[in-house]
Design an enzyme around this catalytic site. Structure first.
Site, PDB file in Angstrom:
ATOM      1  CB  THR A 129      42.139  42.965 144.248  1.00  0.00           C
ATOM      2  OG1 THR A 129      42.378  44.084 143.480  1.00  0.00           O
ATOM      3  CG2 THR A 129      43.336  42.799 145.046  1.00  0.00           C
ATOM      4  CG  PHE A 160      48.391  48.195 139.472  1.00  0.00           C
ATOM      5  CD1 PHE A 160      48.606  47.691 140.509  1.00  0.00           C
ATOM      6  CD2 PHE A 160      48.774  47.659 138.315  1.00  0.00           C
ATOM      7  CE1 PHE A 160      49.098  46.470 140.653  1.00  0.00           C
ATOM      8  CE2 PHE A 160      49.465  46.391 138.157  1.00  0.00           C
ATOM      9  CZ  PHE A 160      49.713  45.872 139.505  1.00  0.00           C
ATOM     10  CG  PHE A 260      50.062  57.547 149.364  1.00  0.00           C
ATOM     11  CD1 PHE A 260      48.687  56.904 149.653  1.00  0.00           C
ATOM     12  CD2 PHE A 260      50.173  57.818 147.966  1.00  0.00           C
ATOM     13  CE1 PHE A 260      47.885  56.361 148.813  1.00  0.00           C
ATOM     14  CE2 PHE A 260      49.253  57.390 147.080  1.00  0.00           C
ATOM     15  CZ  PHE A 260      48.119  56.486 147.465  1.00  0.00           C
ATOM     16  CB  CYS A 271      40.748  49.600 146.935  1.00  0.00           C
ATOM     17  SG  CYS A 271      40.054  49.108 145.286  1.00  0.00           S
ATOM     18  CE  LYS A 274      38.311  44.981 147.816  1.00  0.00           C
ATOM     19  NZ  LYS A 274      38.807  43.937 146.865  1.00  0.00           N
ATOM     20  NE  ARG A 341      33.109  51.039 146.734  1.00  0.00           N
ATOM     21  CZ  ARG A 341      33.663  50.455 145.937  1.00  0.00           C
ATOM     22  NH1 ARG A 341      33.772  49.248 145.780  1.00  0.00           N
ATOM     23  NH2 ARG A 341      34.642  51.056 145.097  1.00  0.00           N
TER      24      ARG A 341
END
Length: 446
Positions: A129, A160, A260, A271, A274, A341
């Site tokens: 990315t 993805f 979501f 992901c 950032k 992370r």
């Protein structure tokens, strides 16, 4: 003659892509500059937890009994260049230290190291990315460095993958996007992805900038949706509304959809945070920063949720964490992963620890990584052990194991049967019936 594929970088993305390409029938050679990682993969093991990935590796890694032998690994750039027709670059693009911008040094280094050895026609495919505009720059750099010159092309093929579903997402993607400059590059990538395309996966052909923008645009939209429902939870609190019912009601609108829309302590991982920050930084460089100012508020809402969870926990134990034992269920940023992370769960645990709480963490898969990141926290080997003598229990990662816990047994182990659901994933009625005081973000207290 069948295509031969190489995969540069064998982290989360690369290891999955290499195994999946072997599963699709290709001869595959993976490269990494870390010998320990290569040794692990050659034994059929992975440096991270991803459901189904080790089984897939063992089915194809050369030297493992019963495997197809189609997948090998190396640390030699010259071997990769000689072997492959199509080279997938899958290295990391972390956030720069002290900046929003993306660190392109790993991608640049991988592309240059590979290009110097490319002395035959081949296709280099970026999957990392990256900020829009880099594919153009990298294509020129490869043409400059490669001995085969213009016979080496670049294409961009964003990934993805969802952690926890990476194998499925690679073998059966919901779309394949390729940024190409020639019919030859498109033809090669159609050959690579022939199986999923035959199964009905859409194959979207674009230019370089559009292919680069797809991943960051998608992640920005998902982040917006998560922060939107979390903003609604902030309104529900003083209004006395129920954000879970609110999400259900608006989710029936097919223009919105239910995915979501679970309010909680927000998103983390390697992901979304950032990527949206790098997108803002790149938009500023392009003179289009006004277009993405809303992402700054998305980021702010997301980070605010962590502090609000800490505040809720402090209020629940009487206004101070001093002398209080706090059980934290969950350390990873999401379930079915060992990735910690930028984990909201660990961030909350760390904040409570700094404010004097005696924090004990349990996670089904993320314990080793959590210990490395937060060595000063206490860790338990089960949910029951973490909850023992706790004054408050925080549910912060929605593992299935936590949904299946016995509230009665846990209630007997805790010092106080007080549960705060930071993911709105547990059934309040079940826990309250078992004698727990149950609170969740954006929901009525009773």
């Amino acid at each position: 003659m069948a295509l031969k594929i190489t995969v540069i970088g064998t982290g989360y993305l690369g290891a999955t892509h290499a195994a999946a390409m072997a599963e699709l029938g290709f001869e595959v050679l993976g490269l990494d500059v870390v010998p320990e990682k290569i040794a692990l993969l050659e034994s059929g093991r992975t440096p991270m937890y991803e459901p189904g990935l080790e089984e897939l590796l063992r089915r194809h890694v050369a030297g493992i009994e019963g495997s197809s032998g189609r997948l090998r690994f190396t640390t030699e750039w010259s071997e990769v260049a000689e072997f492959g027709d199509v080279h997938f670059v899958c290295v990391n693009t972390p956030q720069k230290q002290g900046e929003y911008a993306c660190d392109m040094s790993y991608v640049d280094s991988a592309m240059e190291s590979l290009a110097k050895h490319l002395d035959k026609p081949s296709l280099v495919v970026g999957k990392s990315t990256v900020p829009v505009g880099n594919a153009e720059r990298l294509a020129a750099r490869i043409a400059e460095l490669a001995p085969a010159g213009s016979e080496v092309e670049l294409a961009w093929n964003p990934e993805f993958l969802r952690e926890g579903f990476a194998v499925q997402d690679t073998l059966h993607p919901d779309r394949i996007v390729v940024g190409v400059r020639s019919e030859r590059a498109e033809k090669l990538l159609r050959e690579v992805y022939a199986t999923p395309v035959t199964e009905g996966t859409p194959f979207v052909v674009t230019d370089f900038p559009t292919a680069e923008l797809v991943k960051t645009a998608a992640n920005s939209f998902l982040a917006t949706k998560i922060s939107f429902i979390n903003a609604m939870a902030e309104v529900c609190e003083p209004a006395g509304g129920d954000v879970v019912k609110l999400a259900e009601a608006i989710g029936y609108d097919e223009r919105i959809g239910p995915k979501f829309l679970r309010a909680g302590i927000g998103f983390g991982g390697g992901c979304l945070p950032k990527d949206i920050r790098a997108f803002m930084a790149r938009a500023g460089e392009l003179g289009a920063d006004q277009a993405l100012t809303f992402l700054r508020e998305i980021d702010s809402i997301n980070m605010r949720r962590r502090g609000q969870m800490v505040d809720m926990a402090r209020d629940a134990v009487g206004g101070s964490f001093l002398g209080k034992r706090v059980a934290v269920l969950g350390a990873t940023f999401k379930p079915d992963s060992d990735d910690v992370r930028d984990s909201p769960a660990l961030n909350v645990a760390g904040q409570i620890h700094l404010q004097g709480g005696q924090v004990t963490v349990y996670d089904p898969k993320g314990m080793d990584n959590a210990r490395r990141l937060f060595p000063t926290l206490a860790y338990a080997d089960s949910a029951a052990a973490a909850v023992r003598d706790a004054h408050v229990v925080l549910h912060l990662t929605e593992w299935r194991e936590f949904r299946e816990l016995d509230p009665v047994a846990l209630g007997e182990a805790a010092a106080e049967p007080l549960l705060l659901d930071g993911r709105n994933a547990l059934d309040p009625a079940v826990w309250r019936a078992a004698g727990w005081t149950f609170r969740a973000m954006g929901r009525p207290t009773a």
